[in-house]
Design an enzyme around this catalytic site. Structure first.
Site, PDB file in Angstrom:
ATOM      1  CE1 TYR A 136     -73.061  20.509  59.592  1.00 35.60           C
ATOM      2  CE2 TYR A 136     -71.061  20.010  58.399  1.00 35.60           C
ATOM      3  CZ  TYR A 136     -71.927  20.932  58.950  1.00 35.60           C
ATOM      4  OH  TYR A 136     -71.650  22.261  58.848  1.00 35.60           O
ATOM      5  CG  ASP A 178     -64.905  29.826  72.205  1.00 35.82           C
ATOM      6  OD1 ASP A 178     -63.909  29.103  72.350  1.00 35.82           O
ATOM      7  OD2 ASP A 178     -65.696  30.089  73.133  1.00 35.82           O
TER       8      ASP A 178
END
Ligand code: NAI
Ligand code: MG
Length: 326
Positions: free
Chosen positions: A120, A199
């Site tokens: 970001y 994950d």
């Protein structure tokens, strides 16, 4: 000492749930000074600016800020407001409340998400028609600051330790630096940690959320995984959040302006009132904070409830019930 609280309702139901939370804070008879300021679509339409300088300055100087929501201008409002409080950590509890229809009612997690860097804060480029790139930024100093905060957080709030969620097996330099830095700060403080690949975390938290408690993660992972956890506890409507900086902090519900119900007086004020409870804790009013949490929890469980939770109560009814229980 009187704490000054900046109150920025914004647009839509922000204008309904923020006053409800202020009403709850006022009922506690703590000596707060509330100062209200504008931000969002409405003030932009009027003045051309979604975040007027005086609103930014107020957030940058108040002890704490309570923000509602902004509409189309959300990014133009909330990103600079997080900068105004120099927020380096986004605290997002995801807790399933009794009596609420949740996918995983046993969920009770807190995400401590890095709030300043990662992808970001990176630089995106379109090199050719065929190729675009993104540079990701991770620094030792930001990782350290987050880890120091996480160590204090688990100590002060009686948690056993925290999970470091990352993907350093693939992103060896960036997530590697994040993981190594967080781990070494935790070791110095004698705080227990476990590492979970992001994950694998996504699967494990869905199957068995009780194995996690405090989760420390980089910016993007924290954004995605905390929304996933929101799904486990019954949606975004009940989730509070805090953006904490070294000297001040900003508290806000995770939800937006809910244009579909705005103006009807039926918005659920719970997320904003729980955010106000986090504000109380941040300013050191631990007992008042716990009391507000308990009153909200009892009201979610026993009613009255707003229509989003299957009831027919108004924002005012729910707020009054919470204040009664206090
Ligand atoms: P939203 O969170 O405003 O609404 C999603 C759904 O949840 C709607 O059906 C709404 O009625 C319901 N909902 C949300 N909060 C509720 C509450 N407290 N009580 C009862 N029902 C509630 O998200 P959406 O629709 O994606 O965005 C609407 C606007 O809000 C957009 O303009 C968006 O930019 C803005 N937004 C602003 C945010 C912020 O200021 N931090 C965050 C998210 C969206
Ligand atoms: Mg998000």
């Amino acid at each position: 000492m009187t704490h000054q609280i900046a109150v920025i309702p914004g647009d839509g139901i922000g204008r309904e749930v923020t006053p409800a939370a202020v009403e709850v804070l006022e009922s506690l008879e703590i000596d707060f000074e509330f100062v209200e300021a504008d931000a969002g679509d409405a003030v932009q339409a009027e003045t051309g600016e979604a975040l007027p300088q005086e609103t930014y300055d107020l957030a940058a100087s108040a002890d704490a800020t309570l923000f509602g929501a902004a509409g189309d201008t959300a990014a133009d409002v909330i990103l600079p407001l997080r900068t105004a409080v120099d927020s380096f950590v986004n605290i997002r509890p995801a807790k399933a409340y009794p009596g609420i229809d949740a996918v995983r009612p046993e969920t009770d997690l807190v995400f401590l998400r890095e709030n300043t860097e990662g992808v970001y804060a990176g630089h995106e480029d379109r090199l050719t028609q065929d190729v675009s790139t993104l540079t990701r930024v991770v620094t030792e100093s930001a990782s350290e600051r987050l880890a120091e905060f996480a160590c204090e957080y688990v100590d002060g709030d009686d948690h056993d330790g925290f999970s470091i969620v990352h993907k350093a097996n693939v992103m060896r330099e960036t997530d590697g630096l994040f993981r190594d830095t967080v781990k070494s700060v935790a070791d110095e403080h004698g705080v227990e940690t476990e590492e979970v690949l992001m994950d694998a975390f996504a699967t494990r938290v869905c199957l068995d959320p009780e194995q996690f408690d405090v989760v420390v993660c980089p910016n993007l992972a924290g954004d995605v995984l905390s929304d996933l956890a929101a799904g486990l506890v019954g949606g975004l409507g009940l989730l509070p959040s805090a953006n904490v900086g070294p000297d001040r902090a900003l508290f806000e519900p995770v939800h937006g302006t809910a244009p579909d119900i705005a103006g009807q007086g039926i918005a659920n004020p719970a997320a904003t009132i729980i955010s106000a409870a986090m504000l109380l804790k941040y300013l050191g009013y631990d007992e008042a904070s716990a009391a507000v949490h308990d009153a909200v929890e009892a009201t979610l469980e026993n009613g009255p409830r707003t229509p989003d939770l299957g009831g027919d109560a108004t924002t005012a009814d729910v707020t009054a019930a919470i204040i009664d229980r206090l």
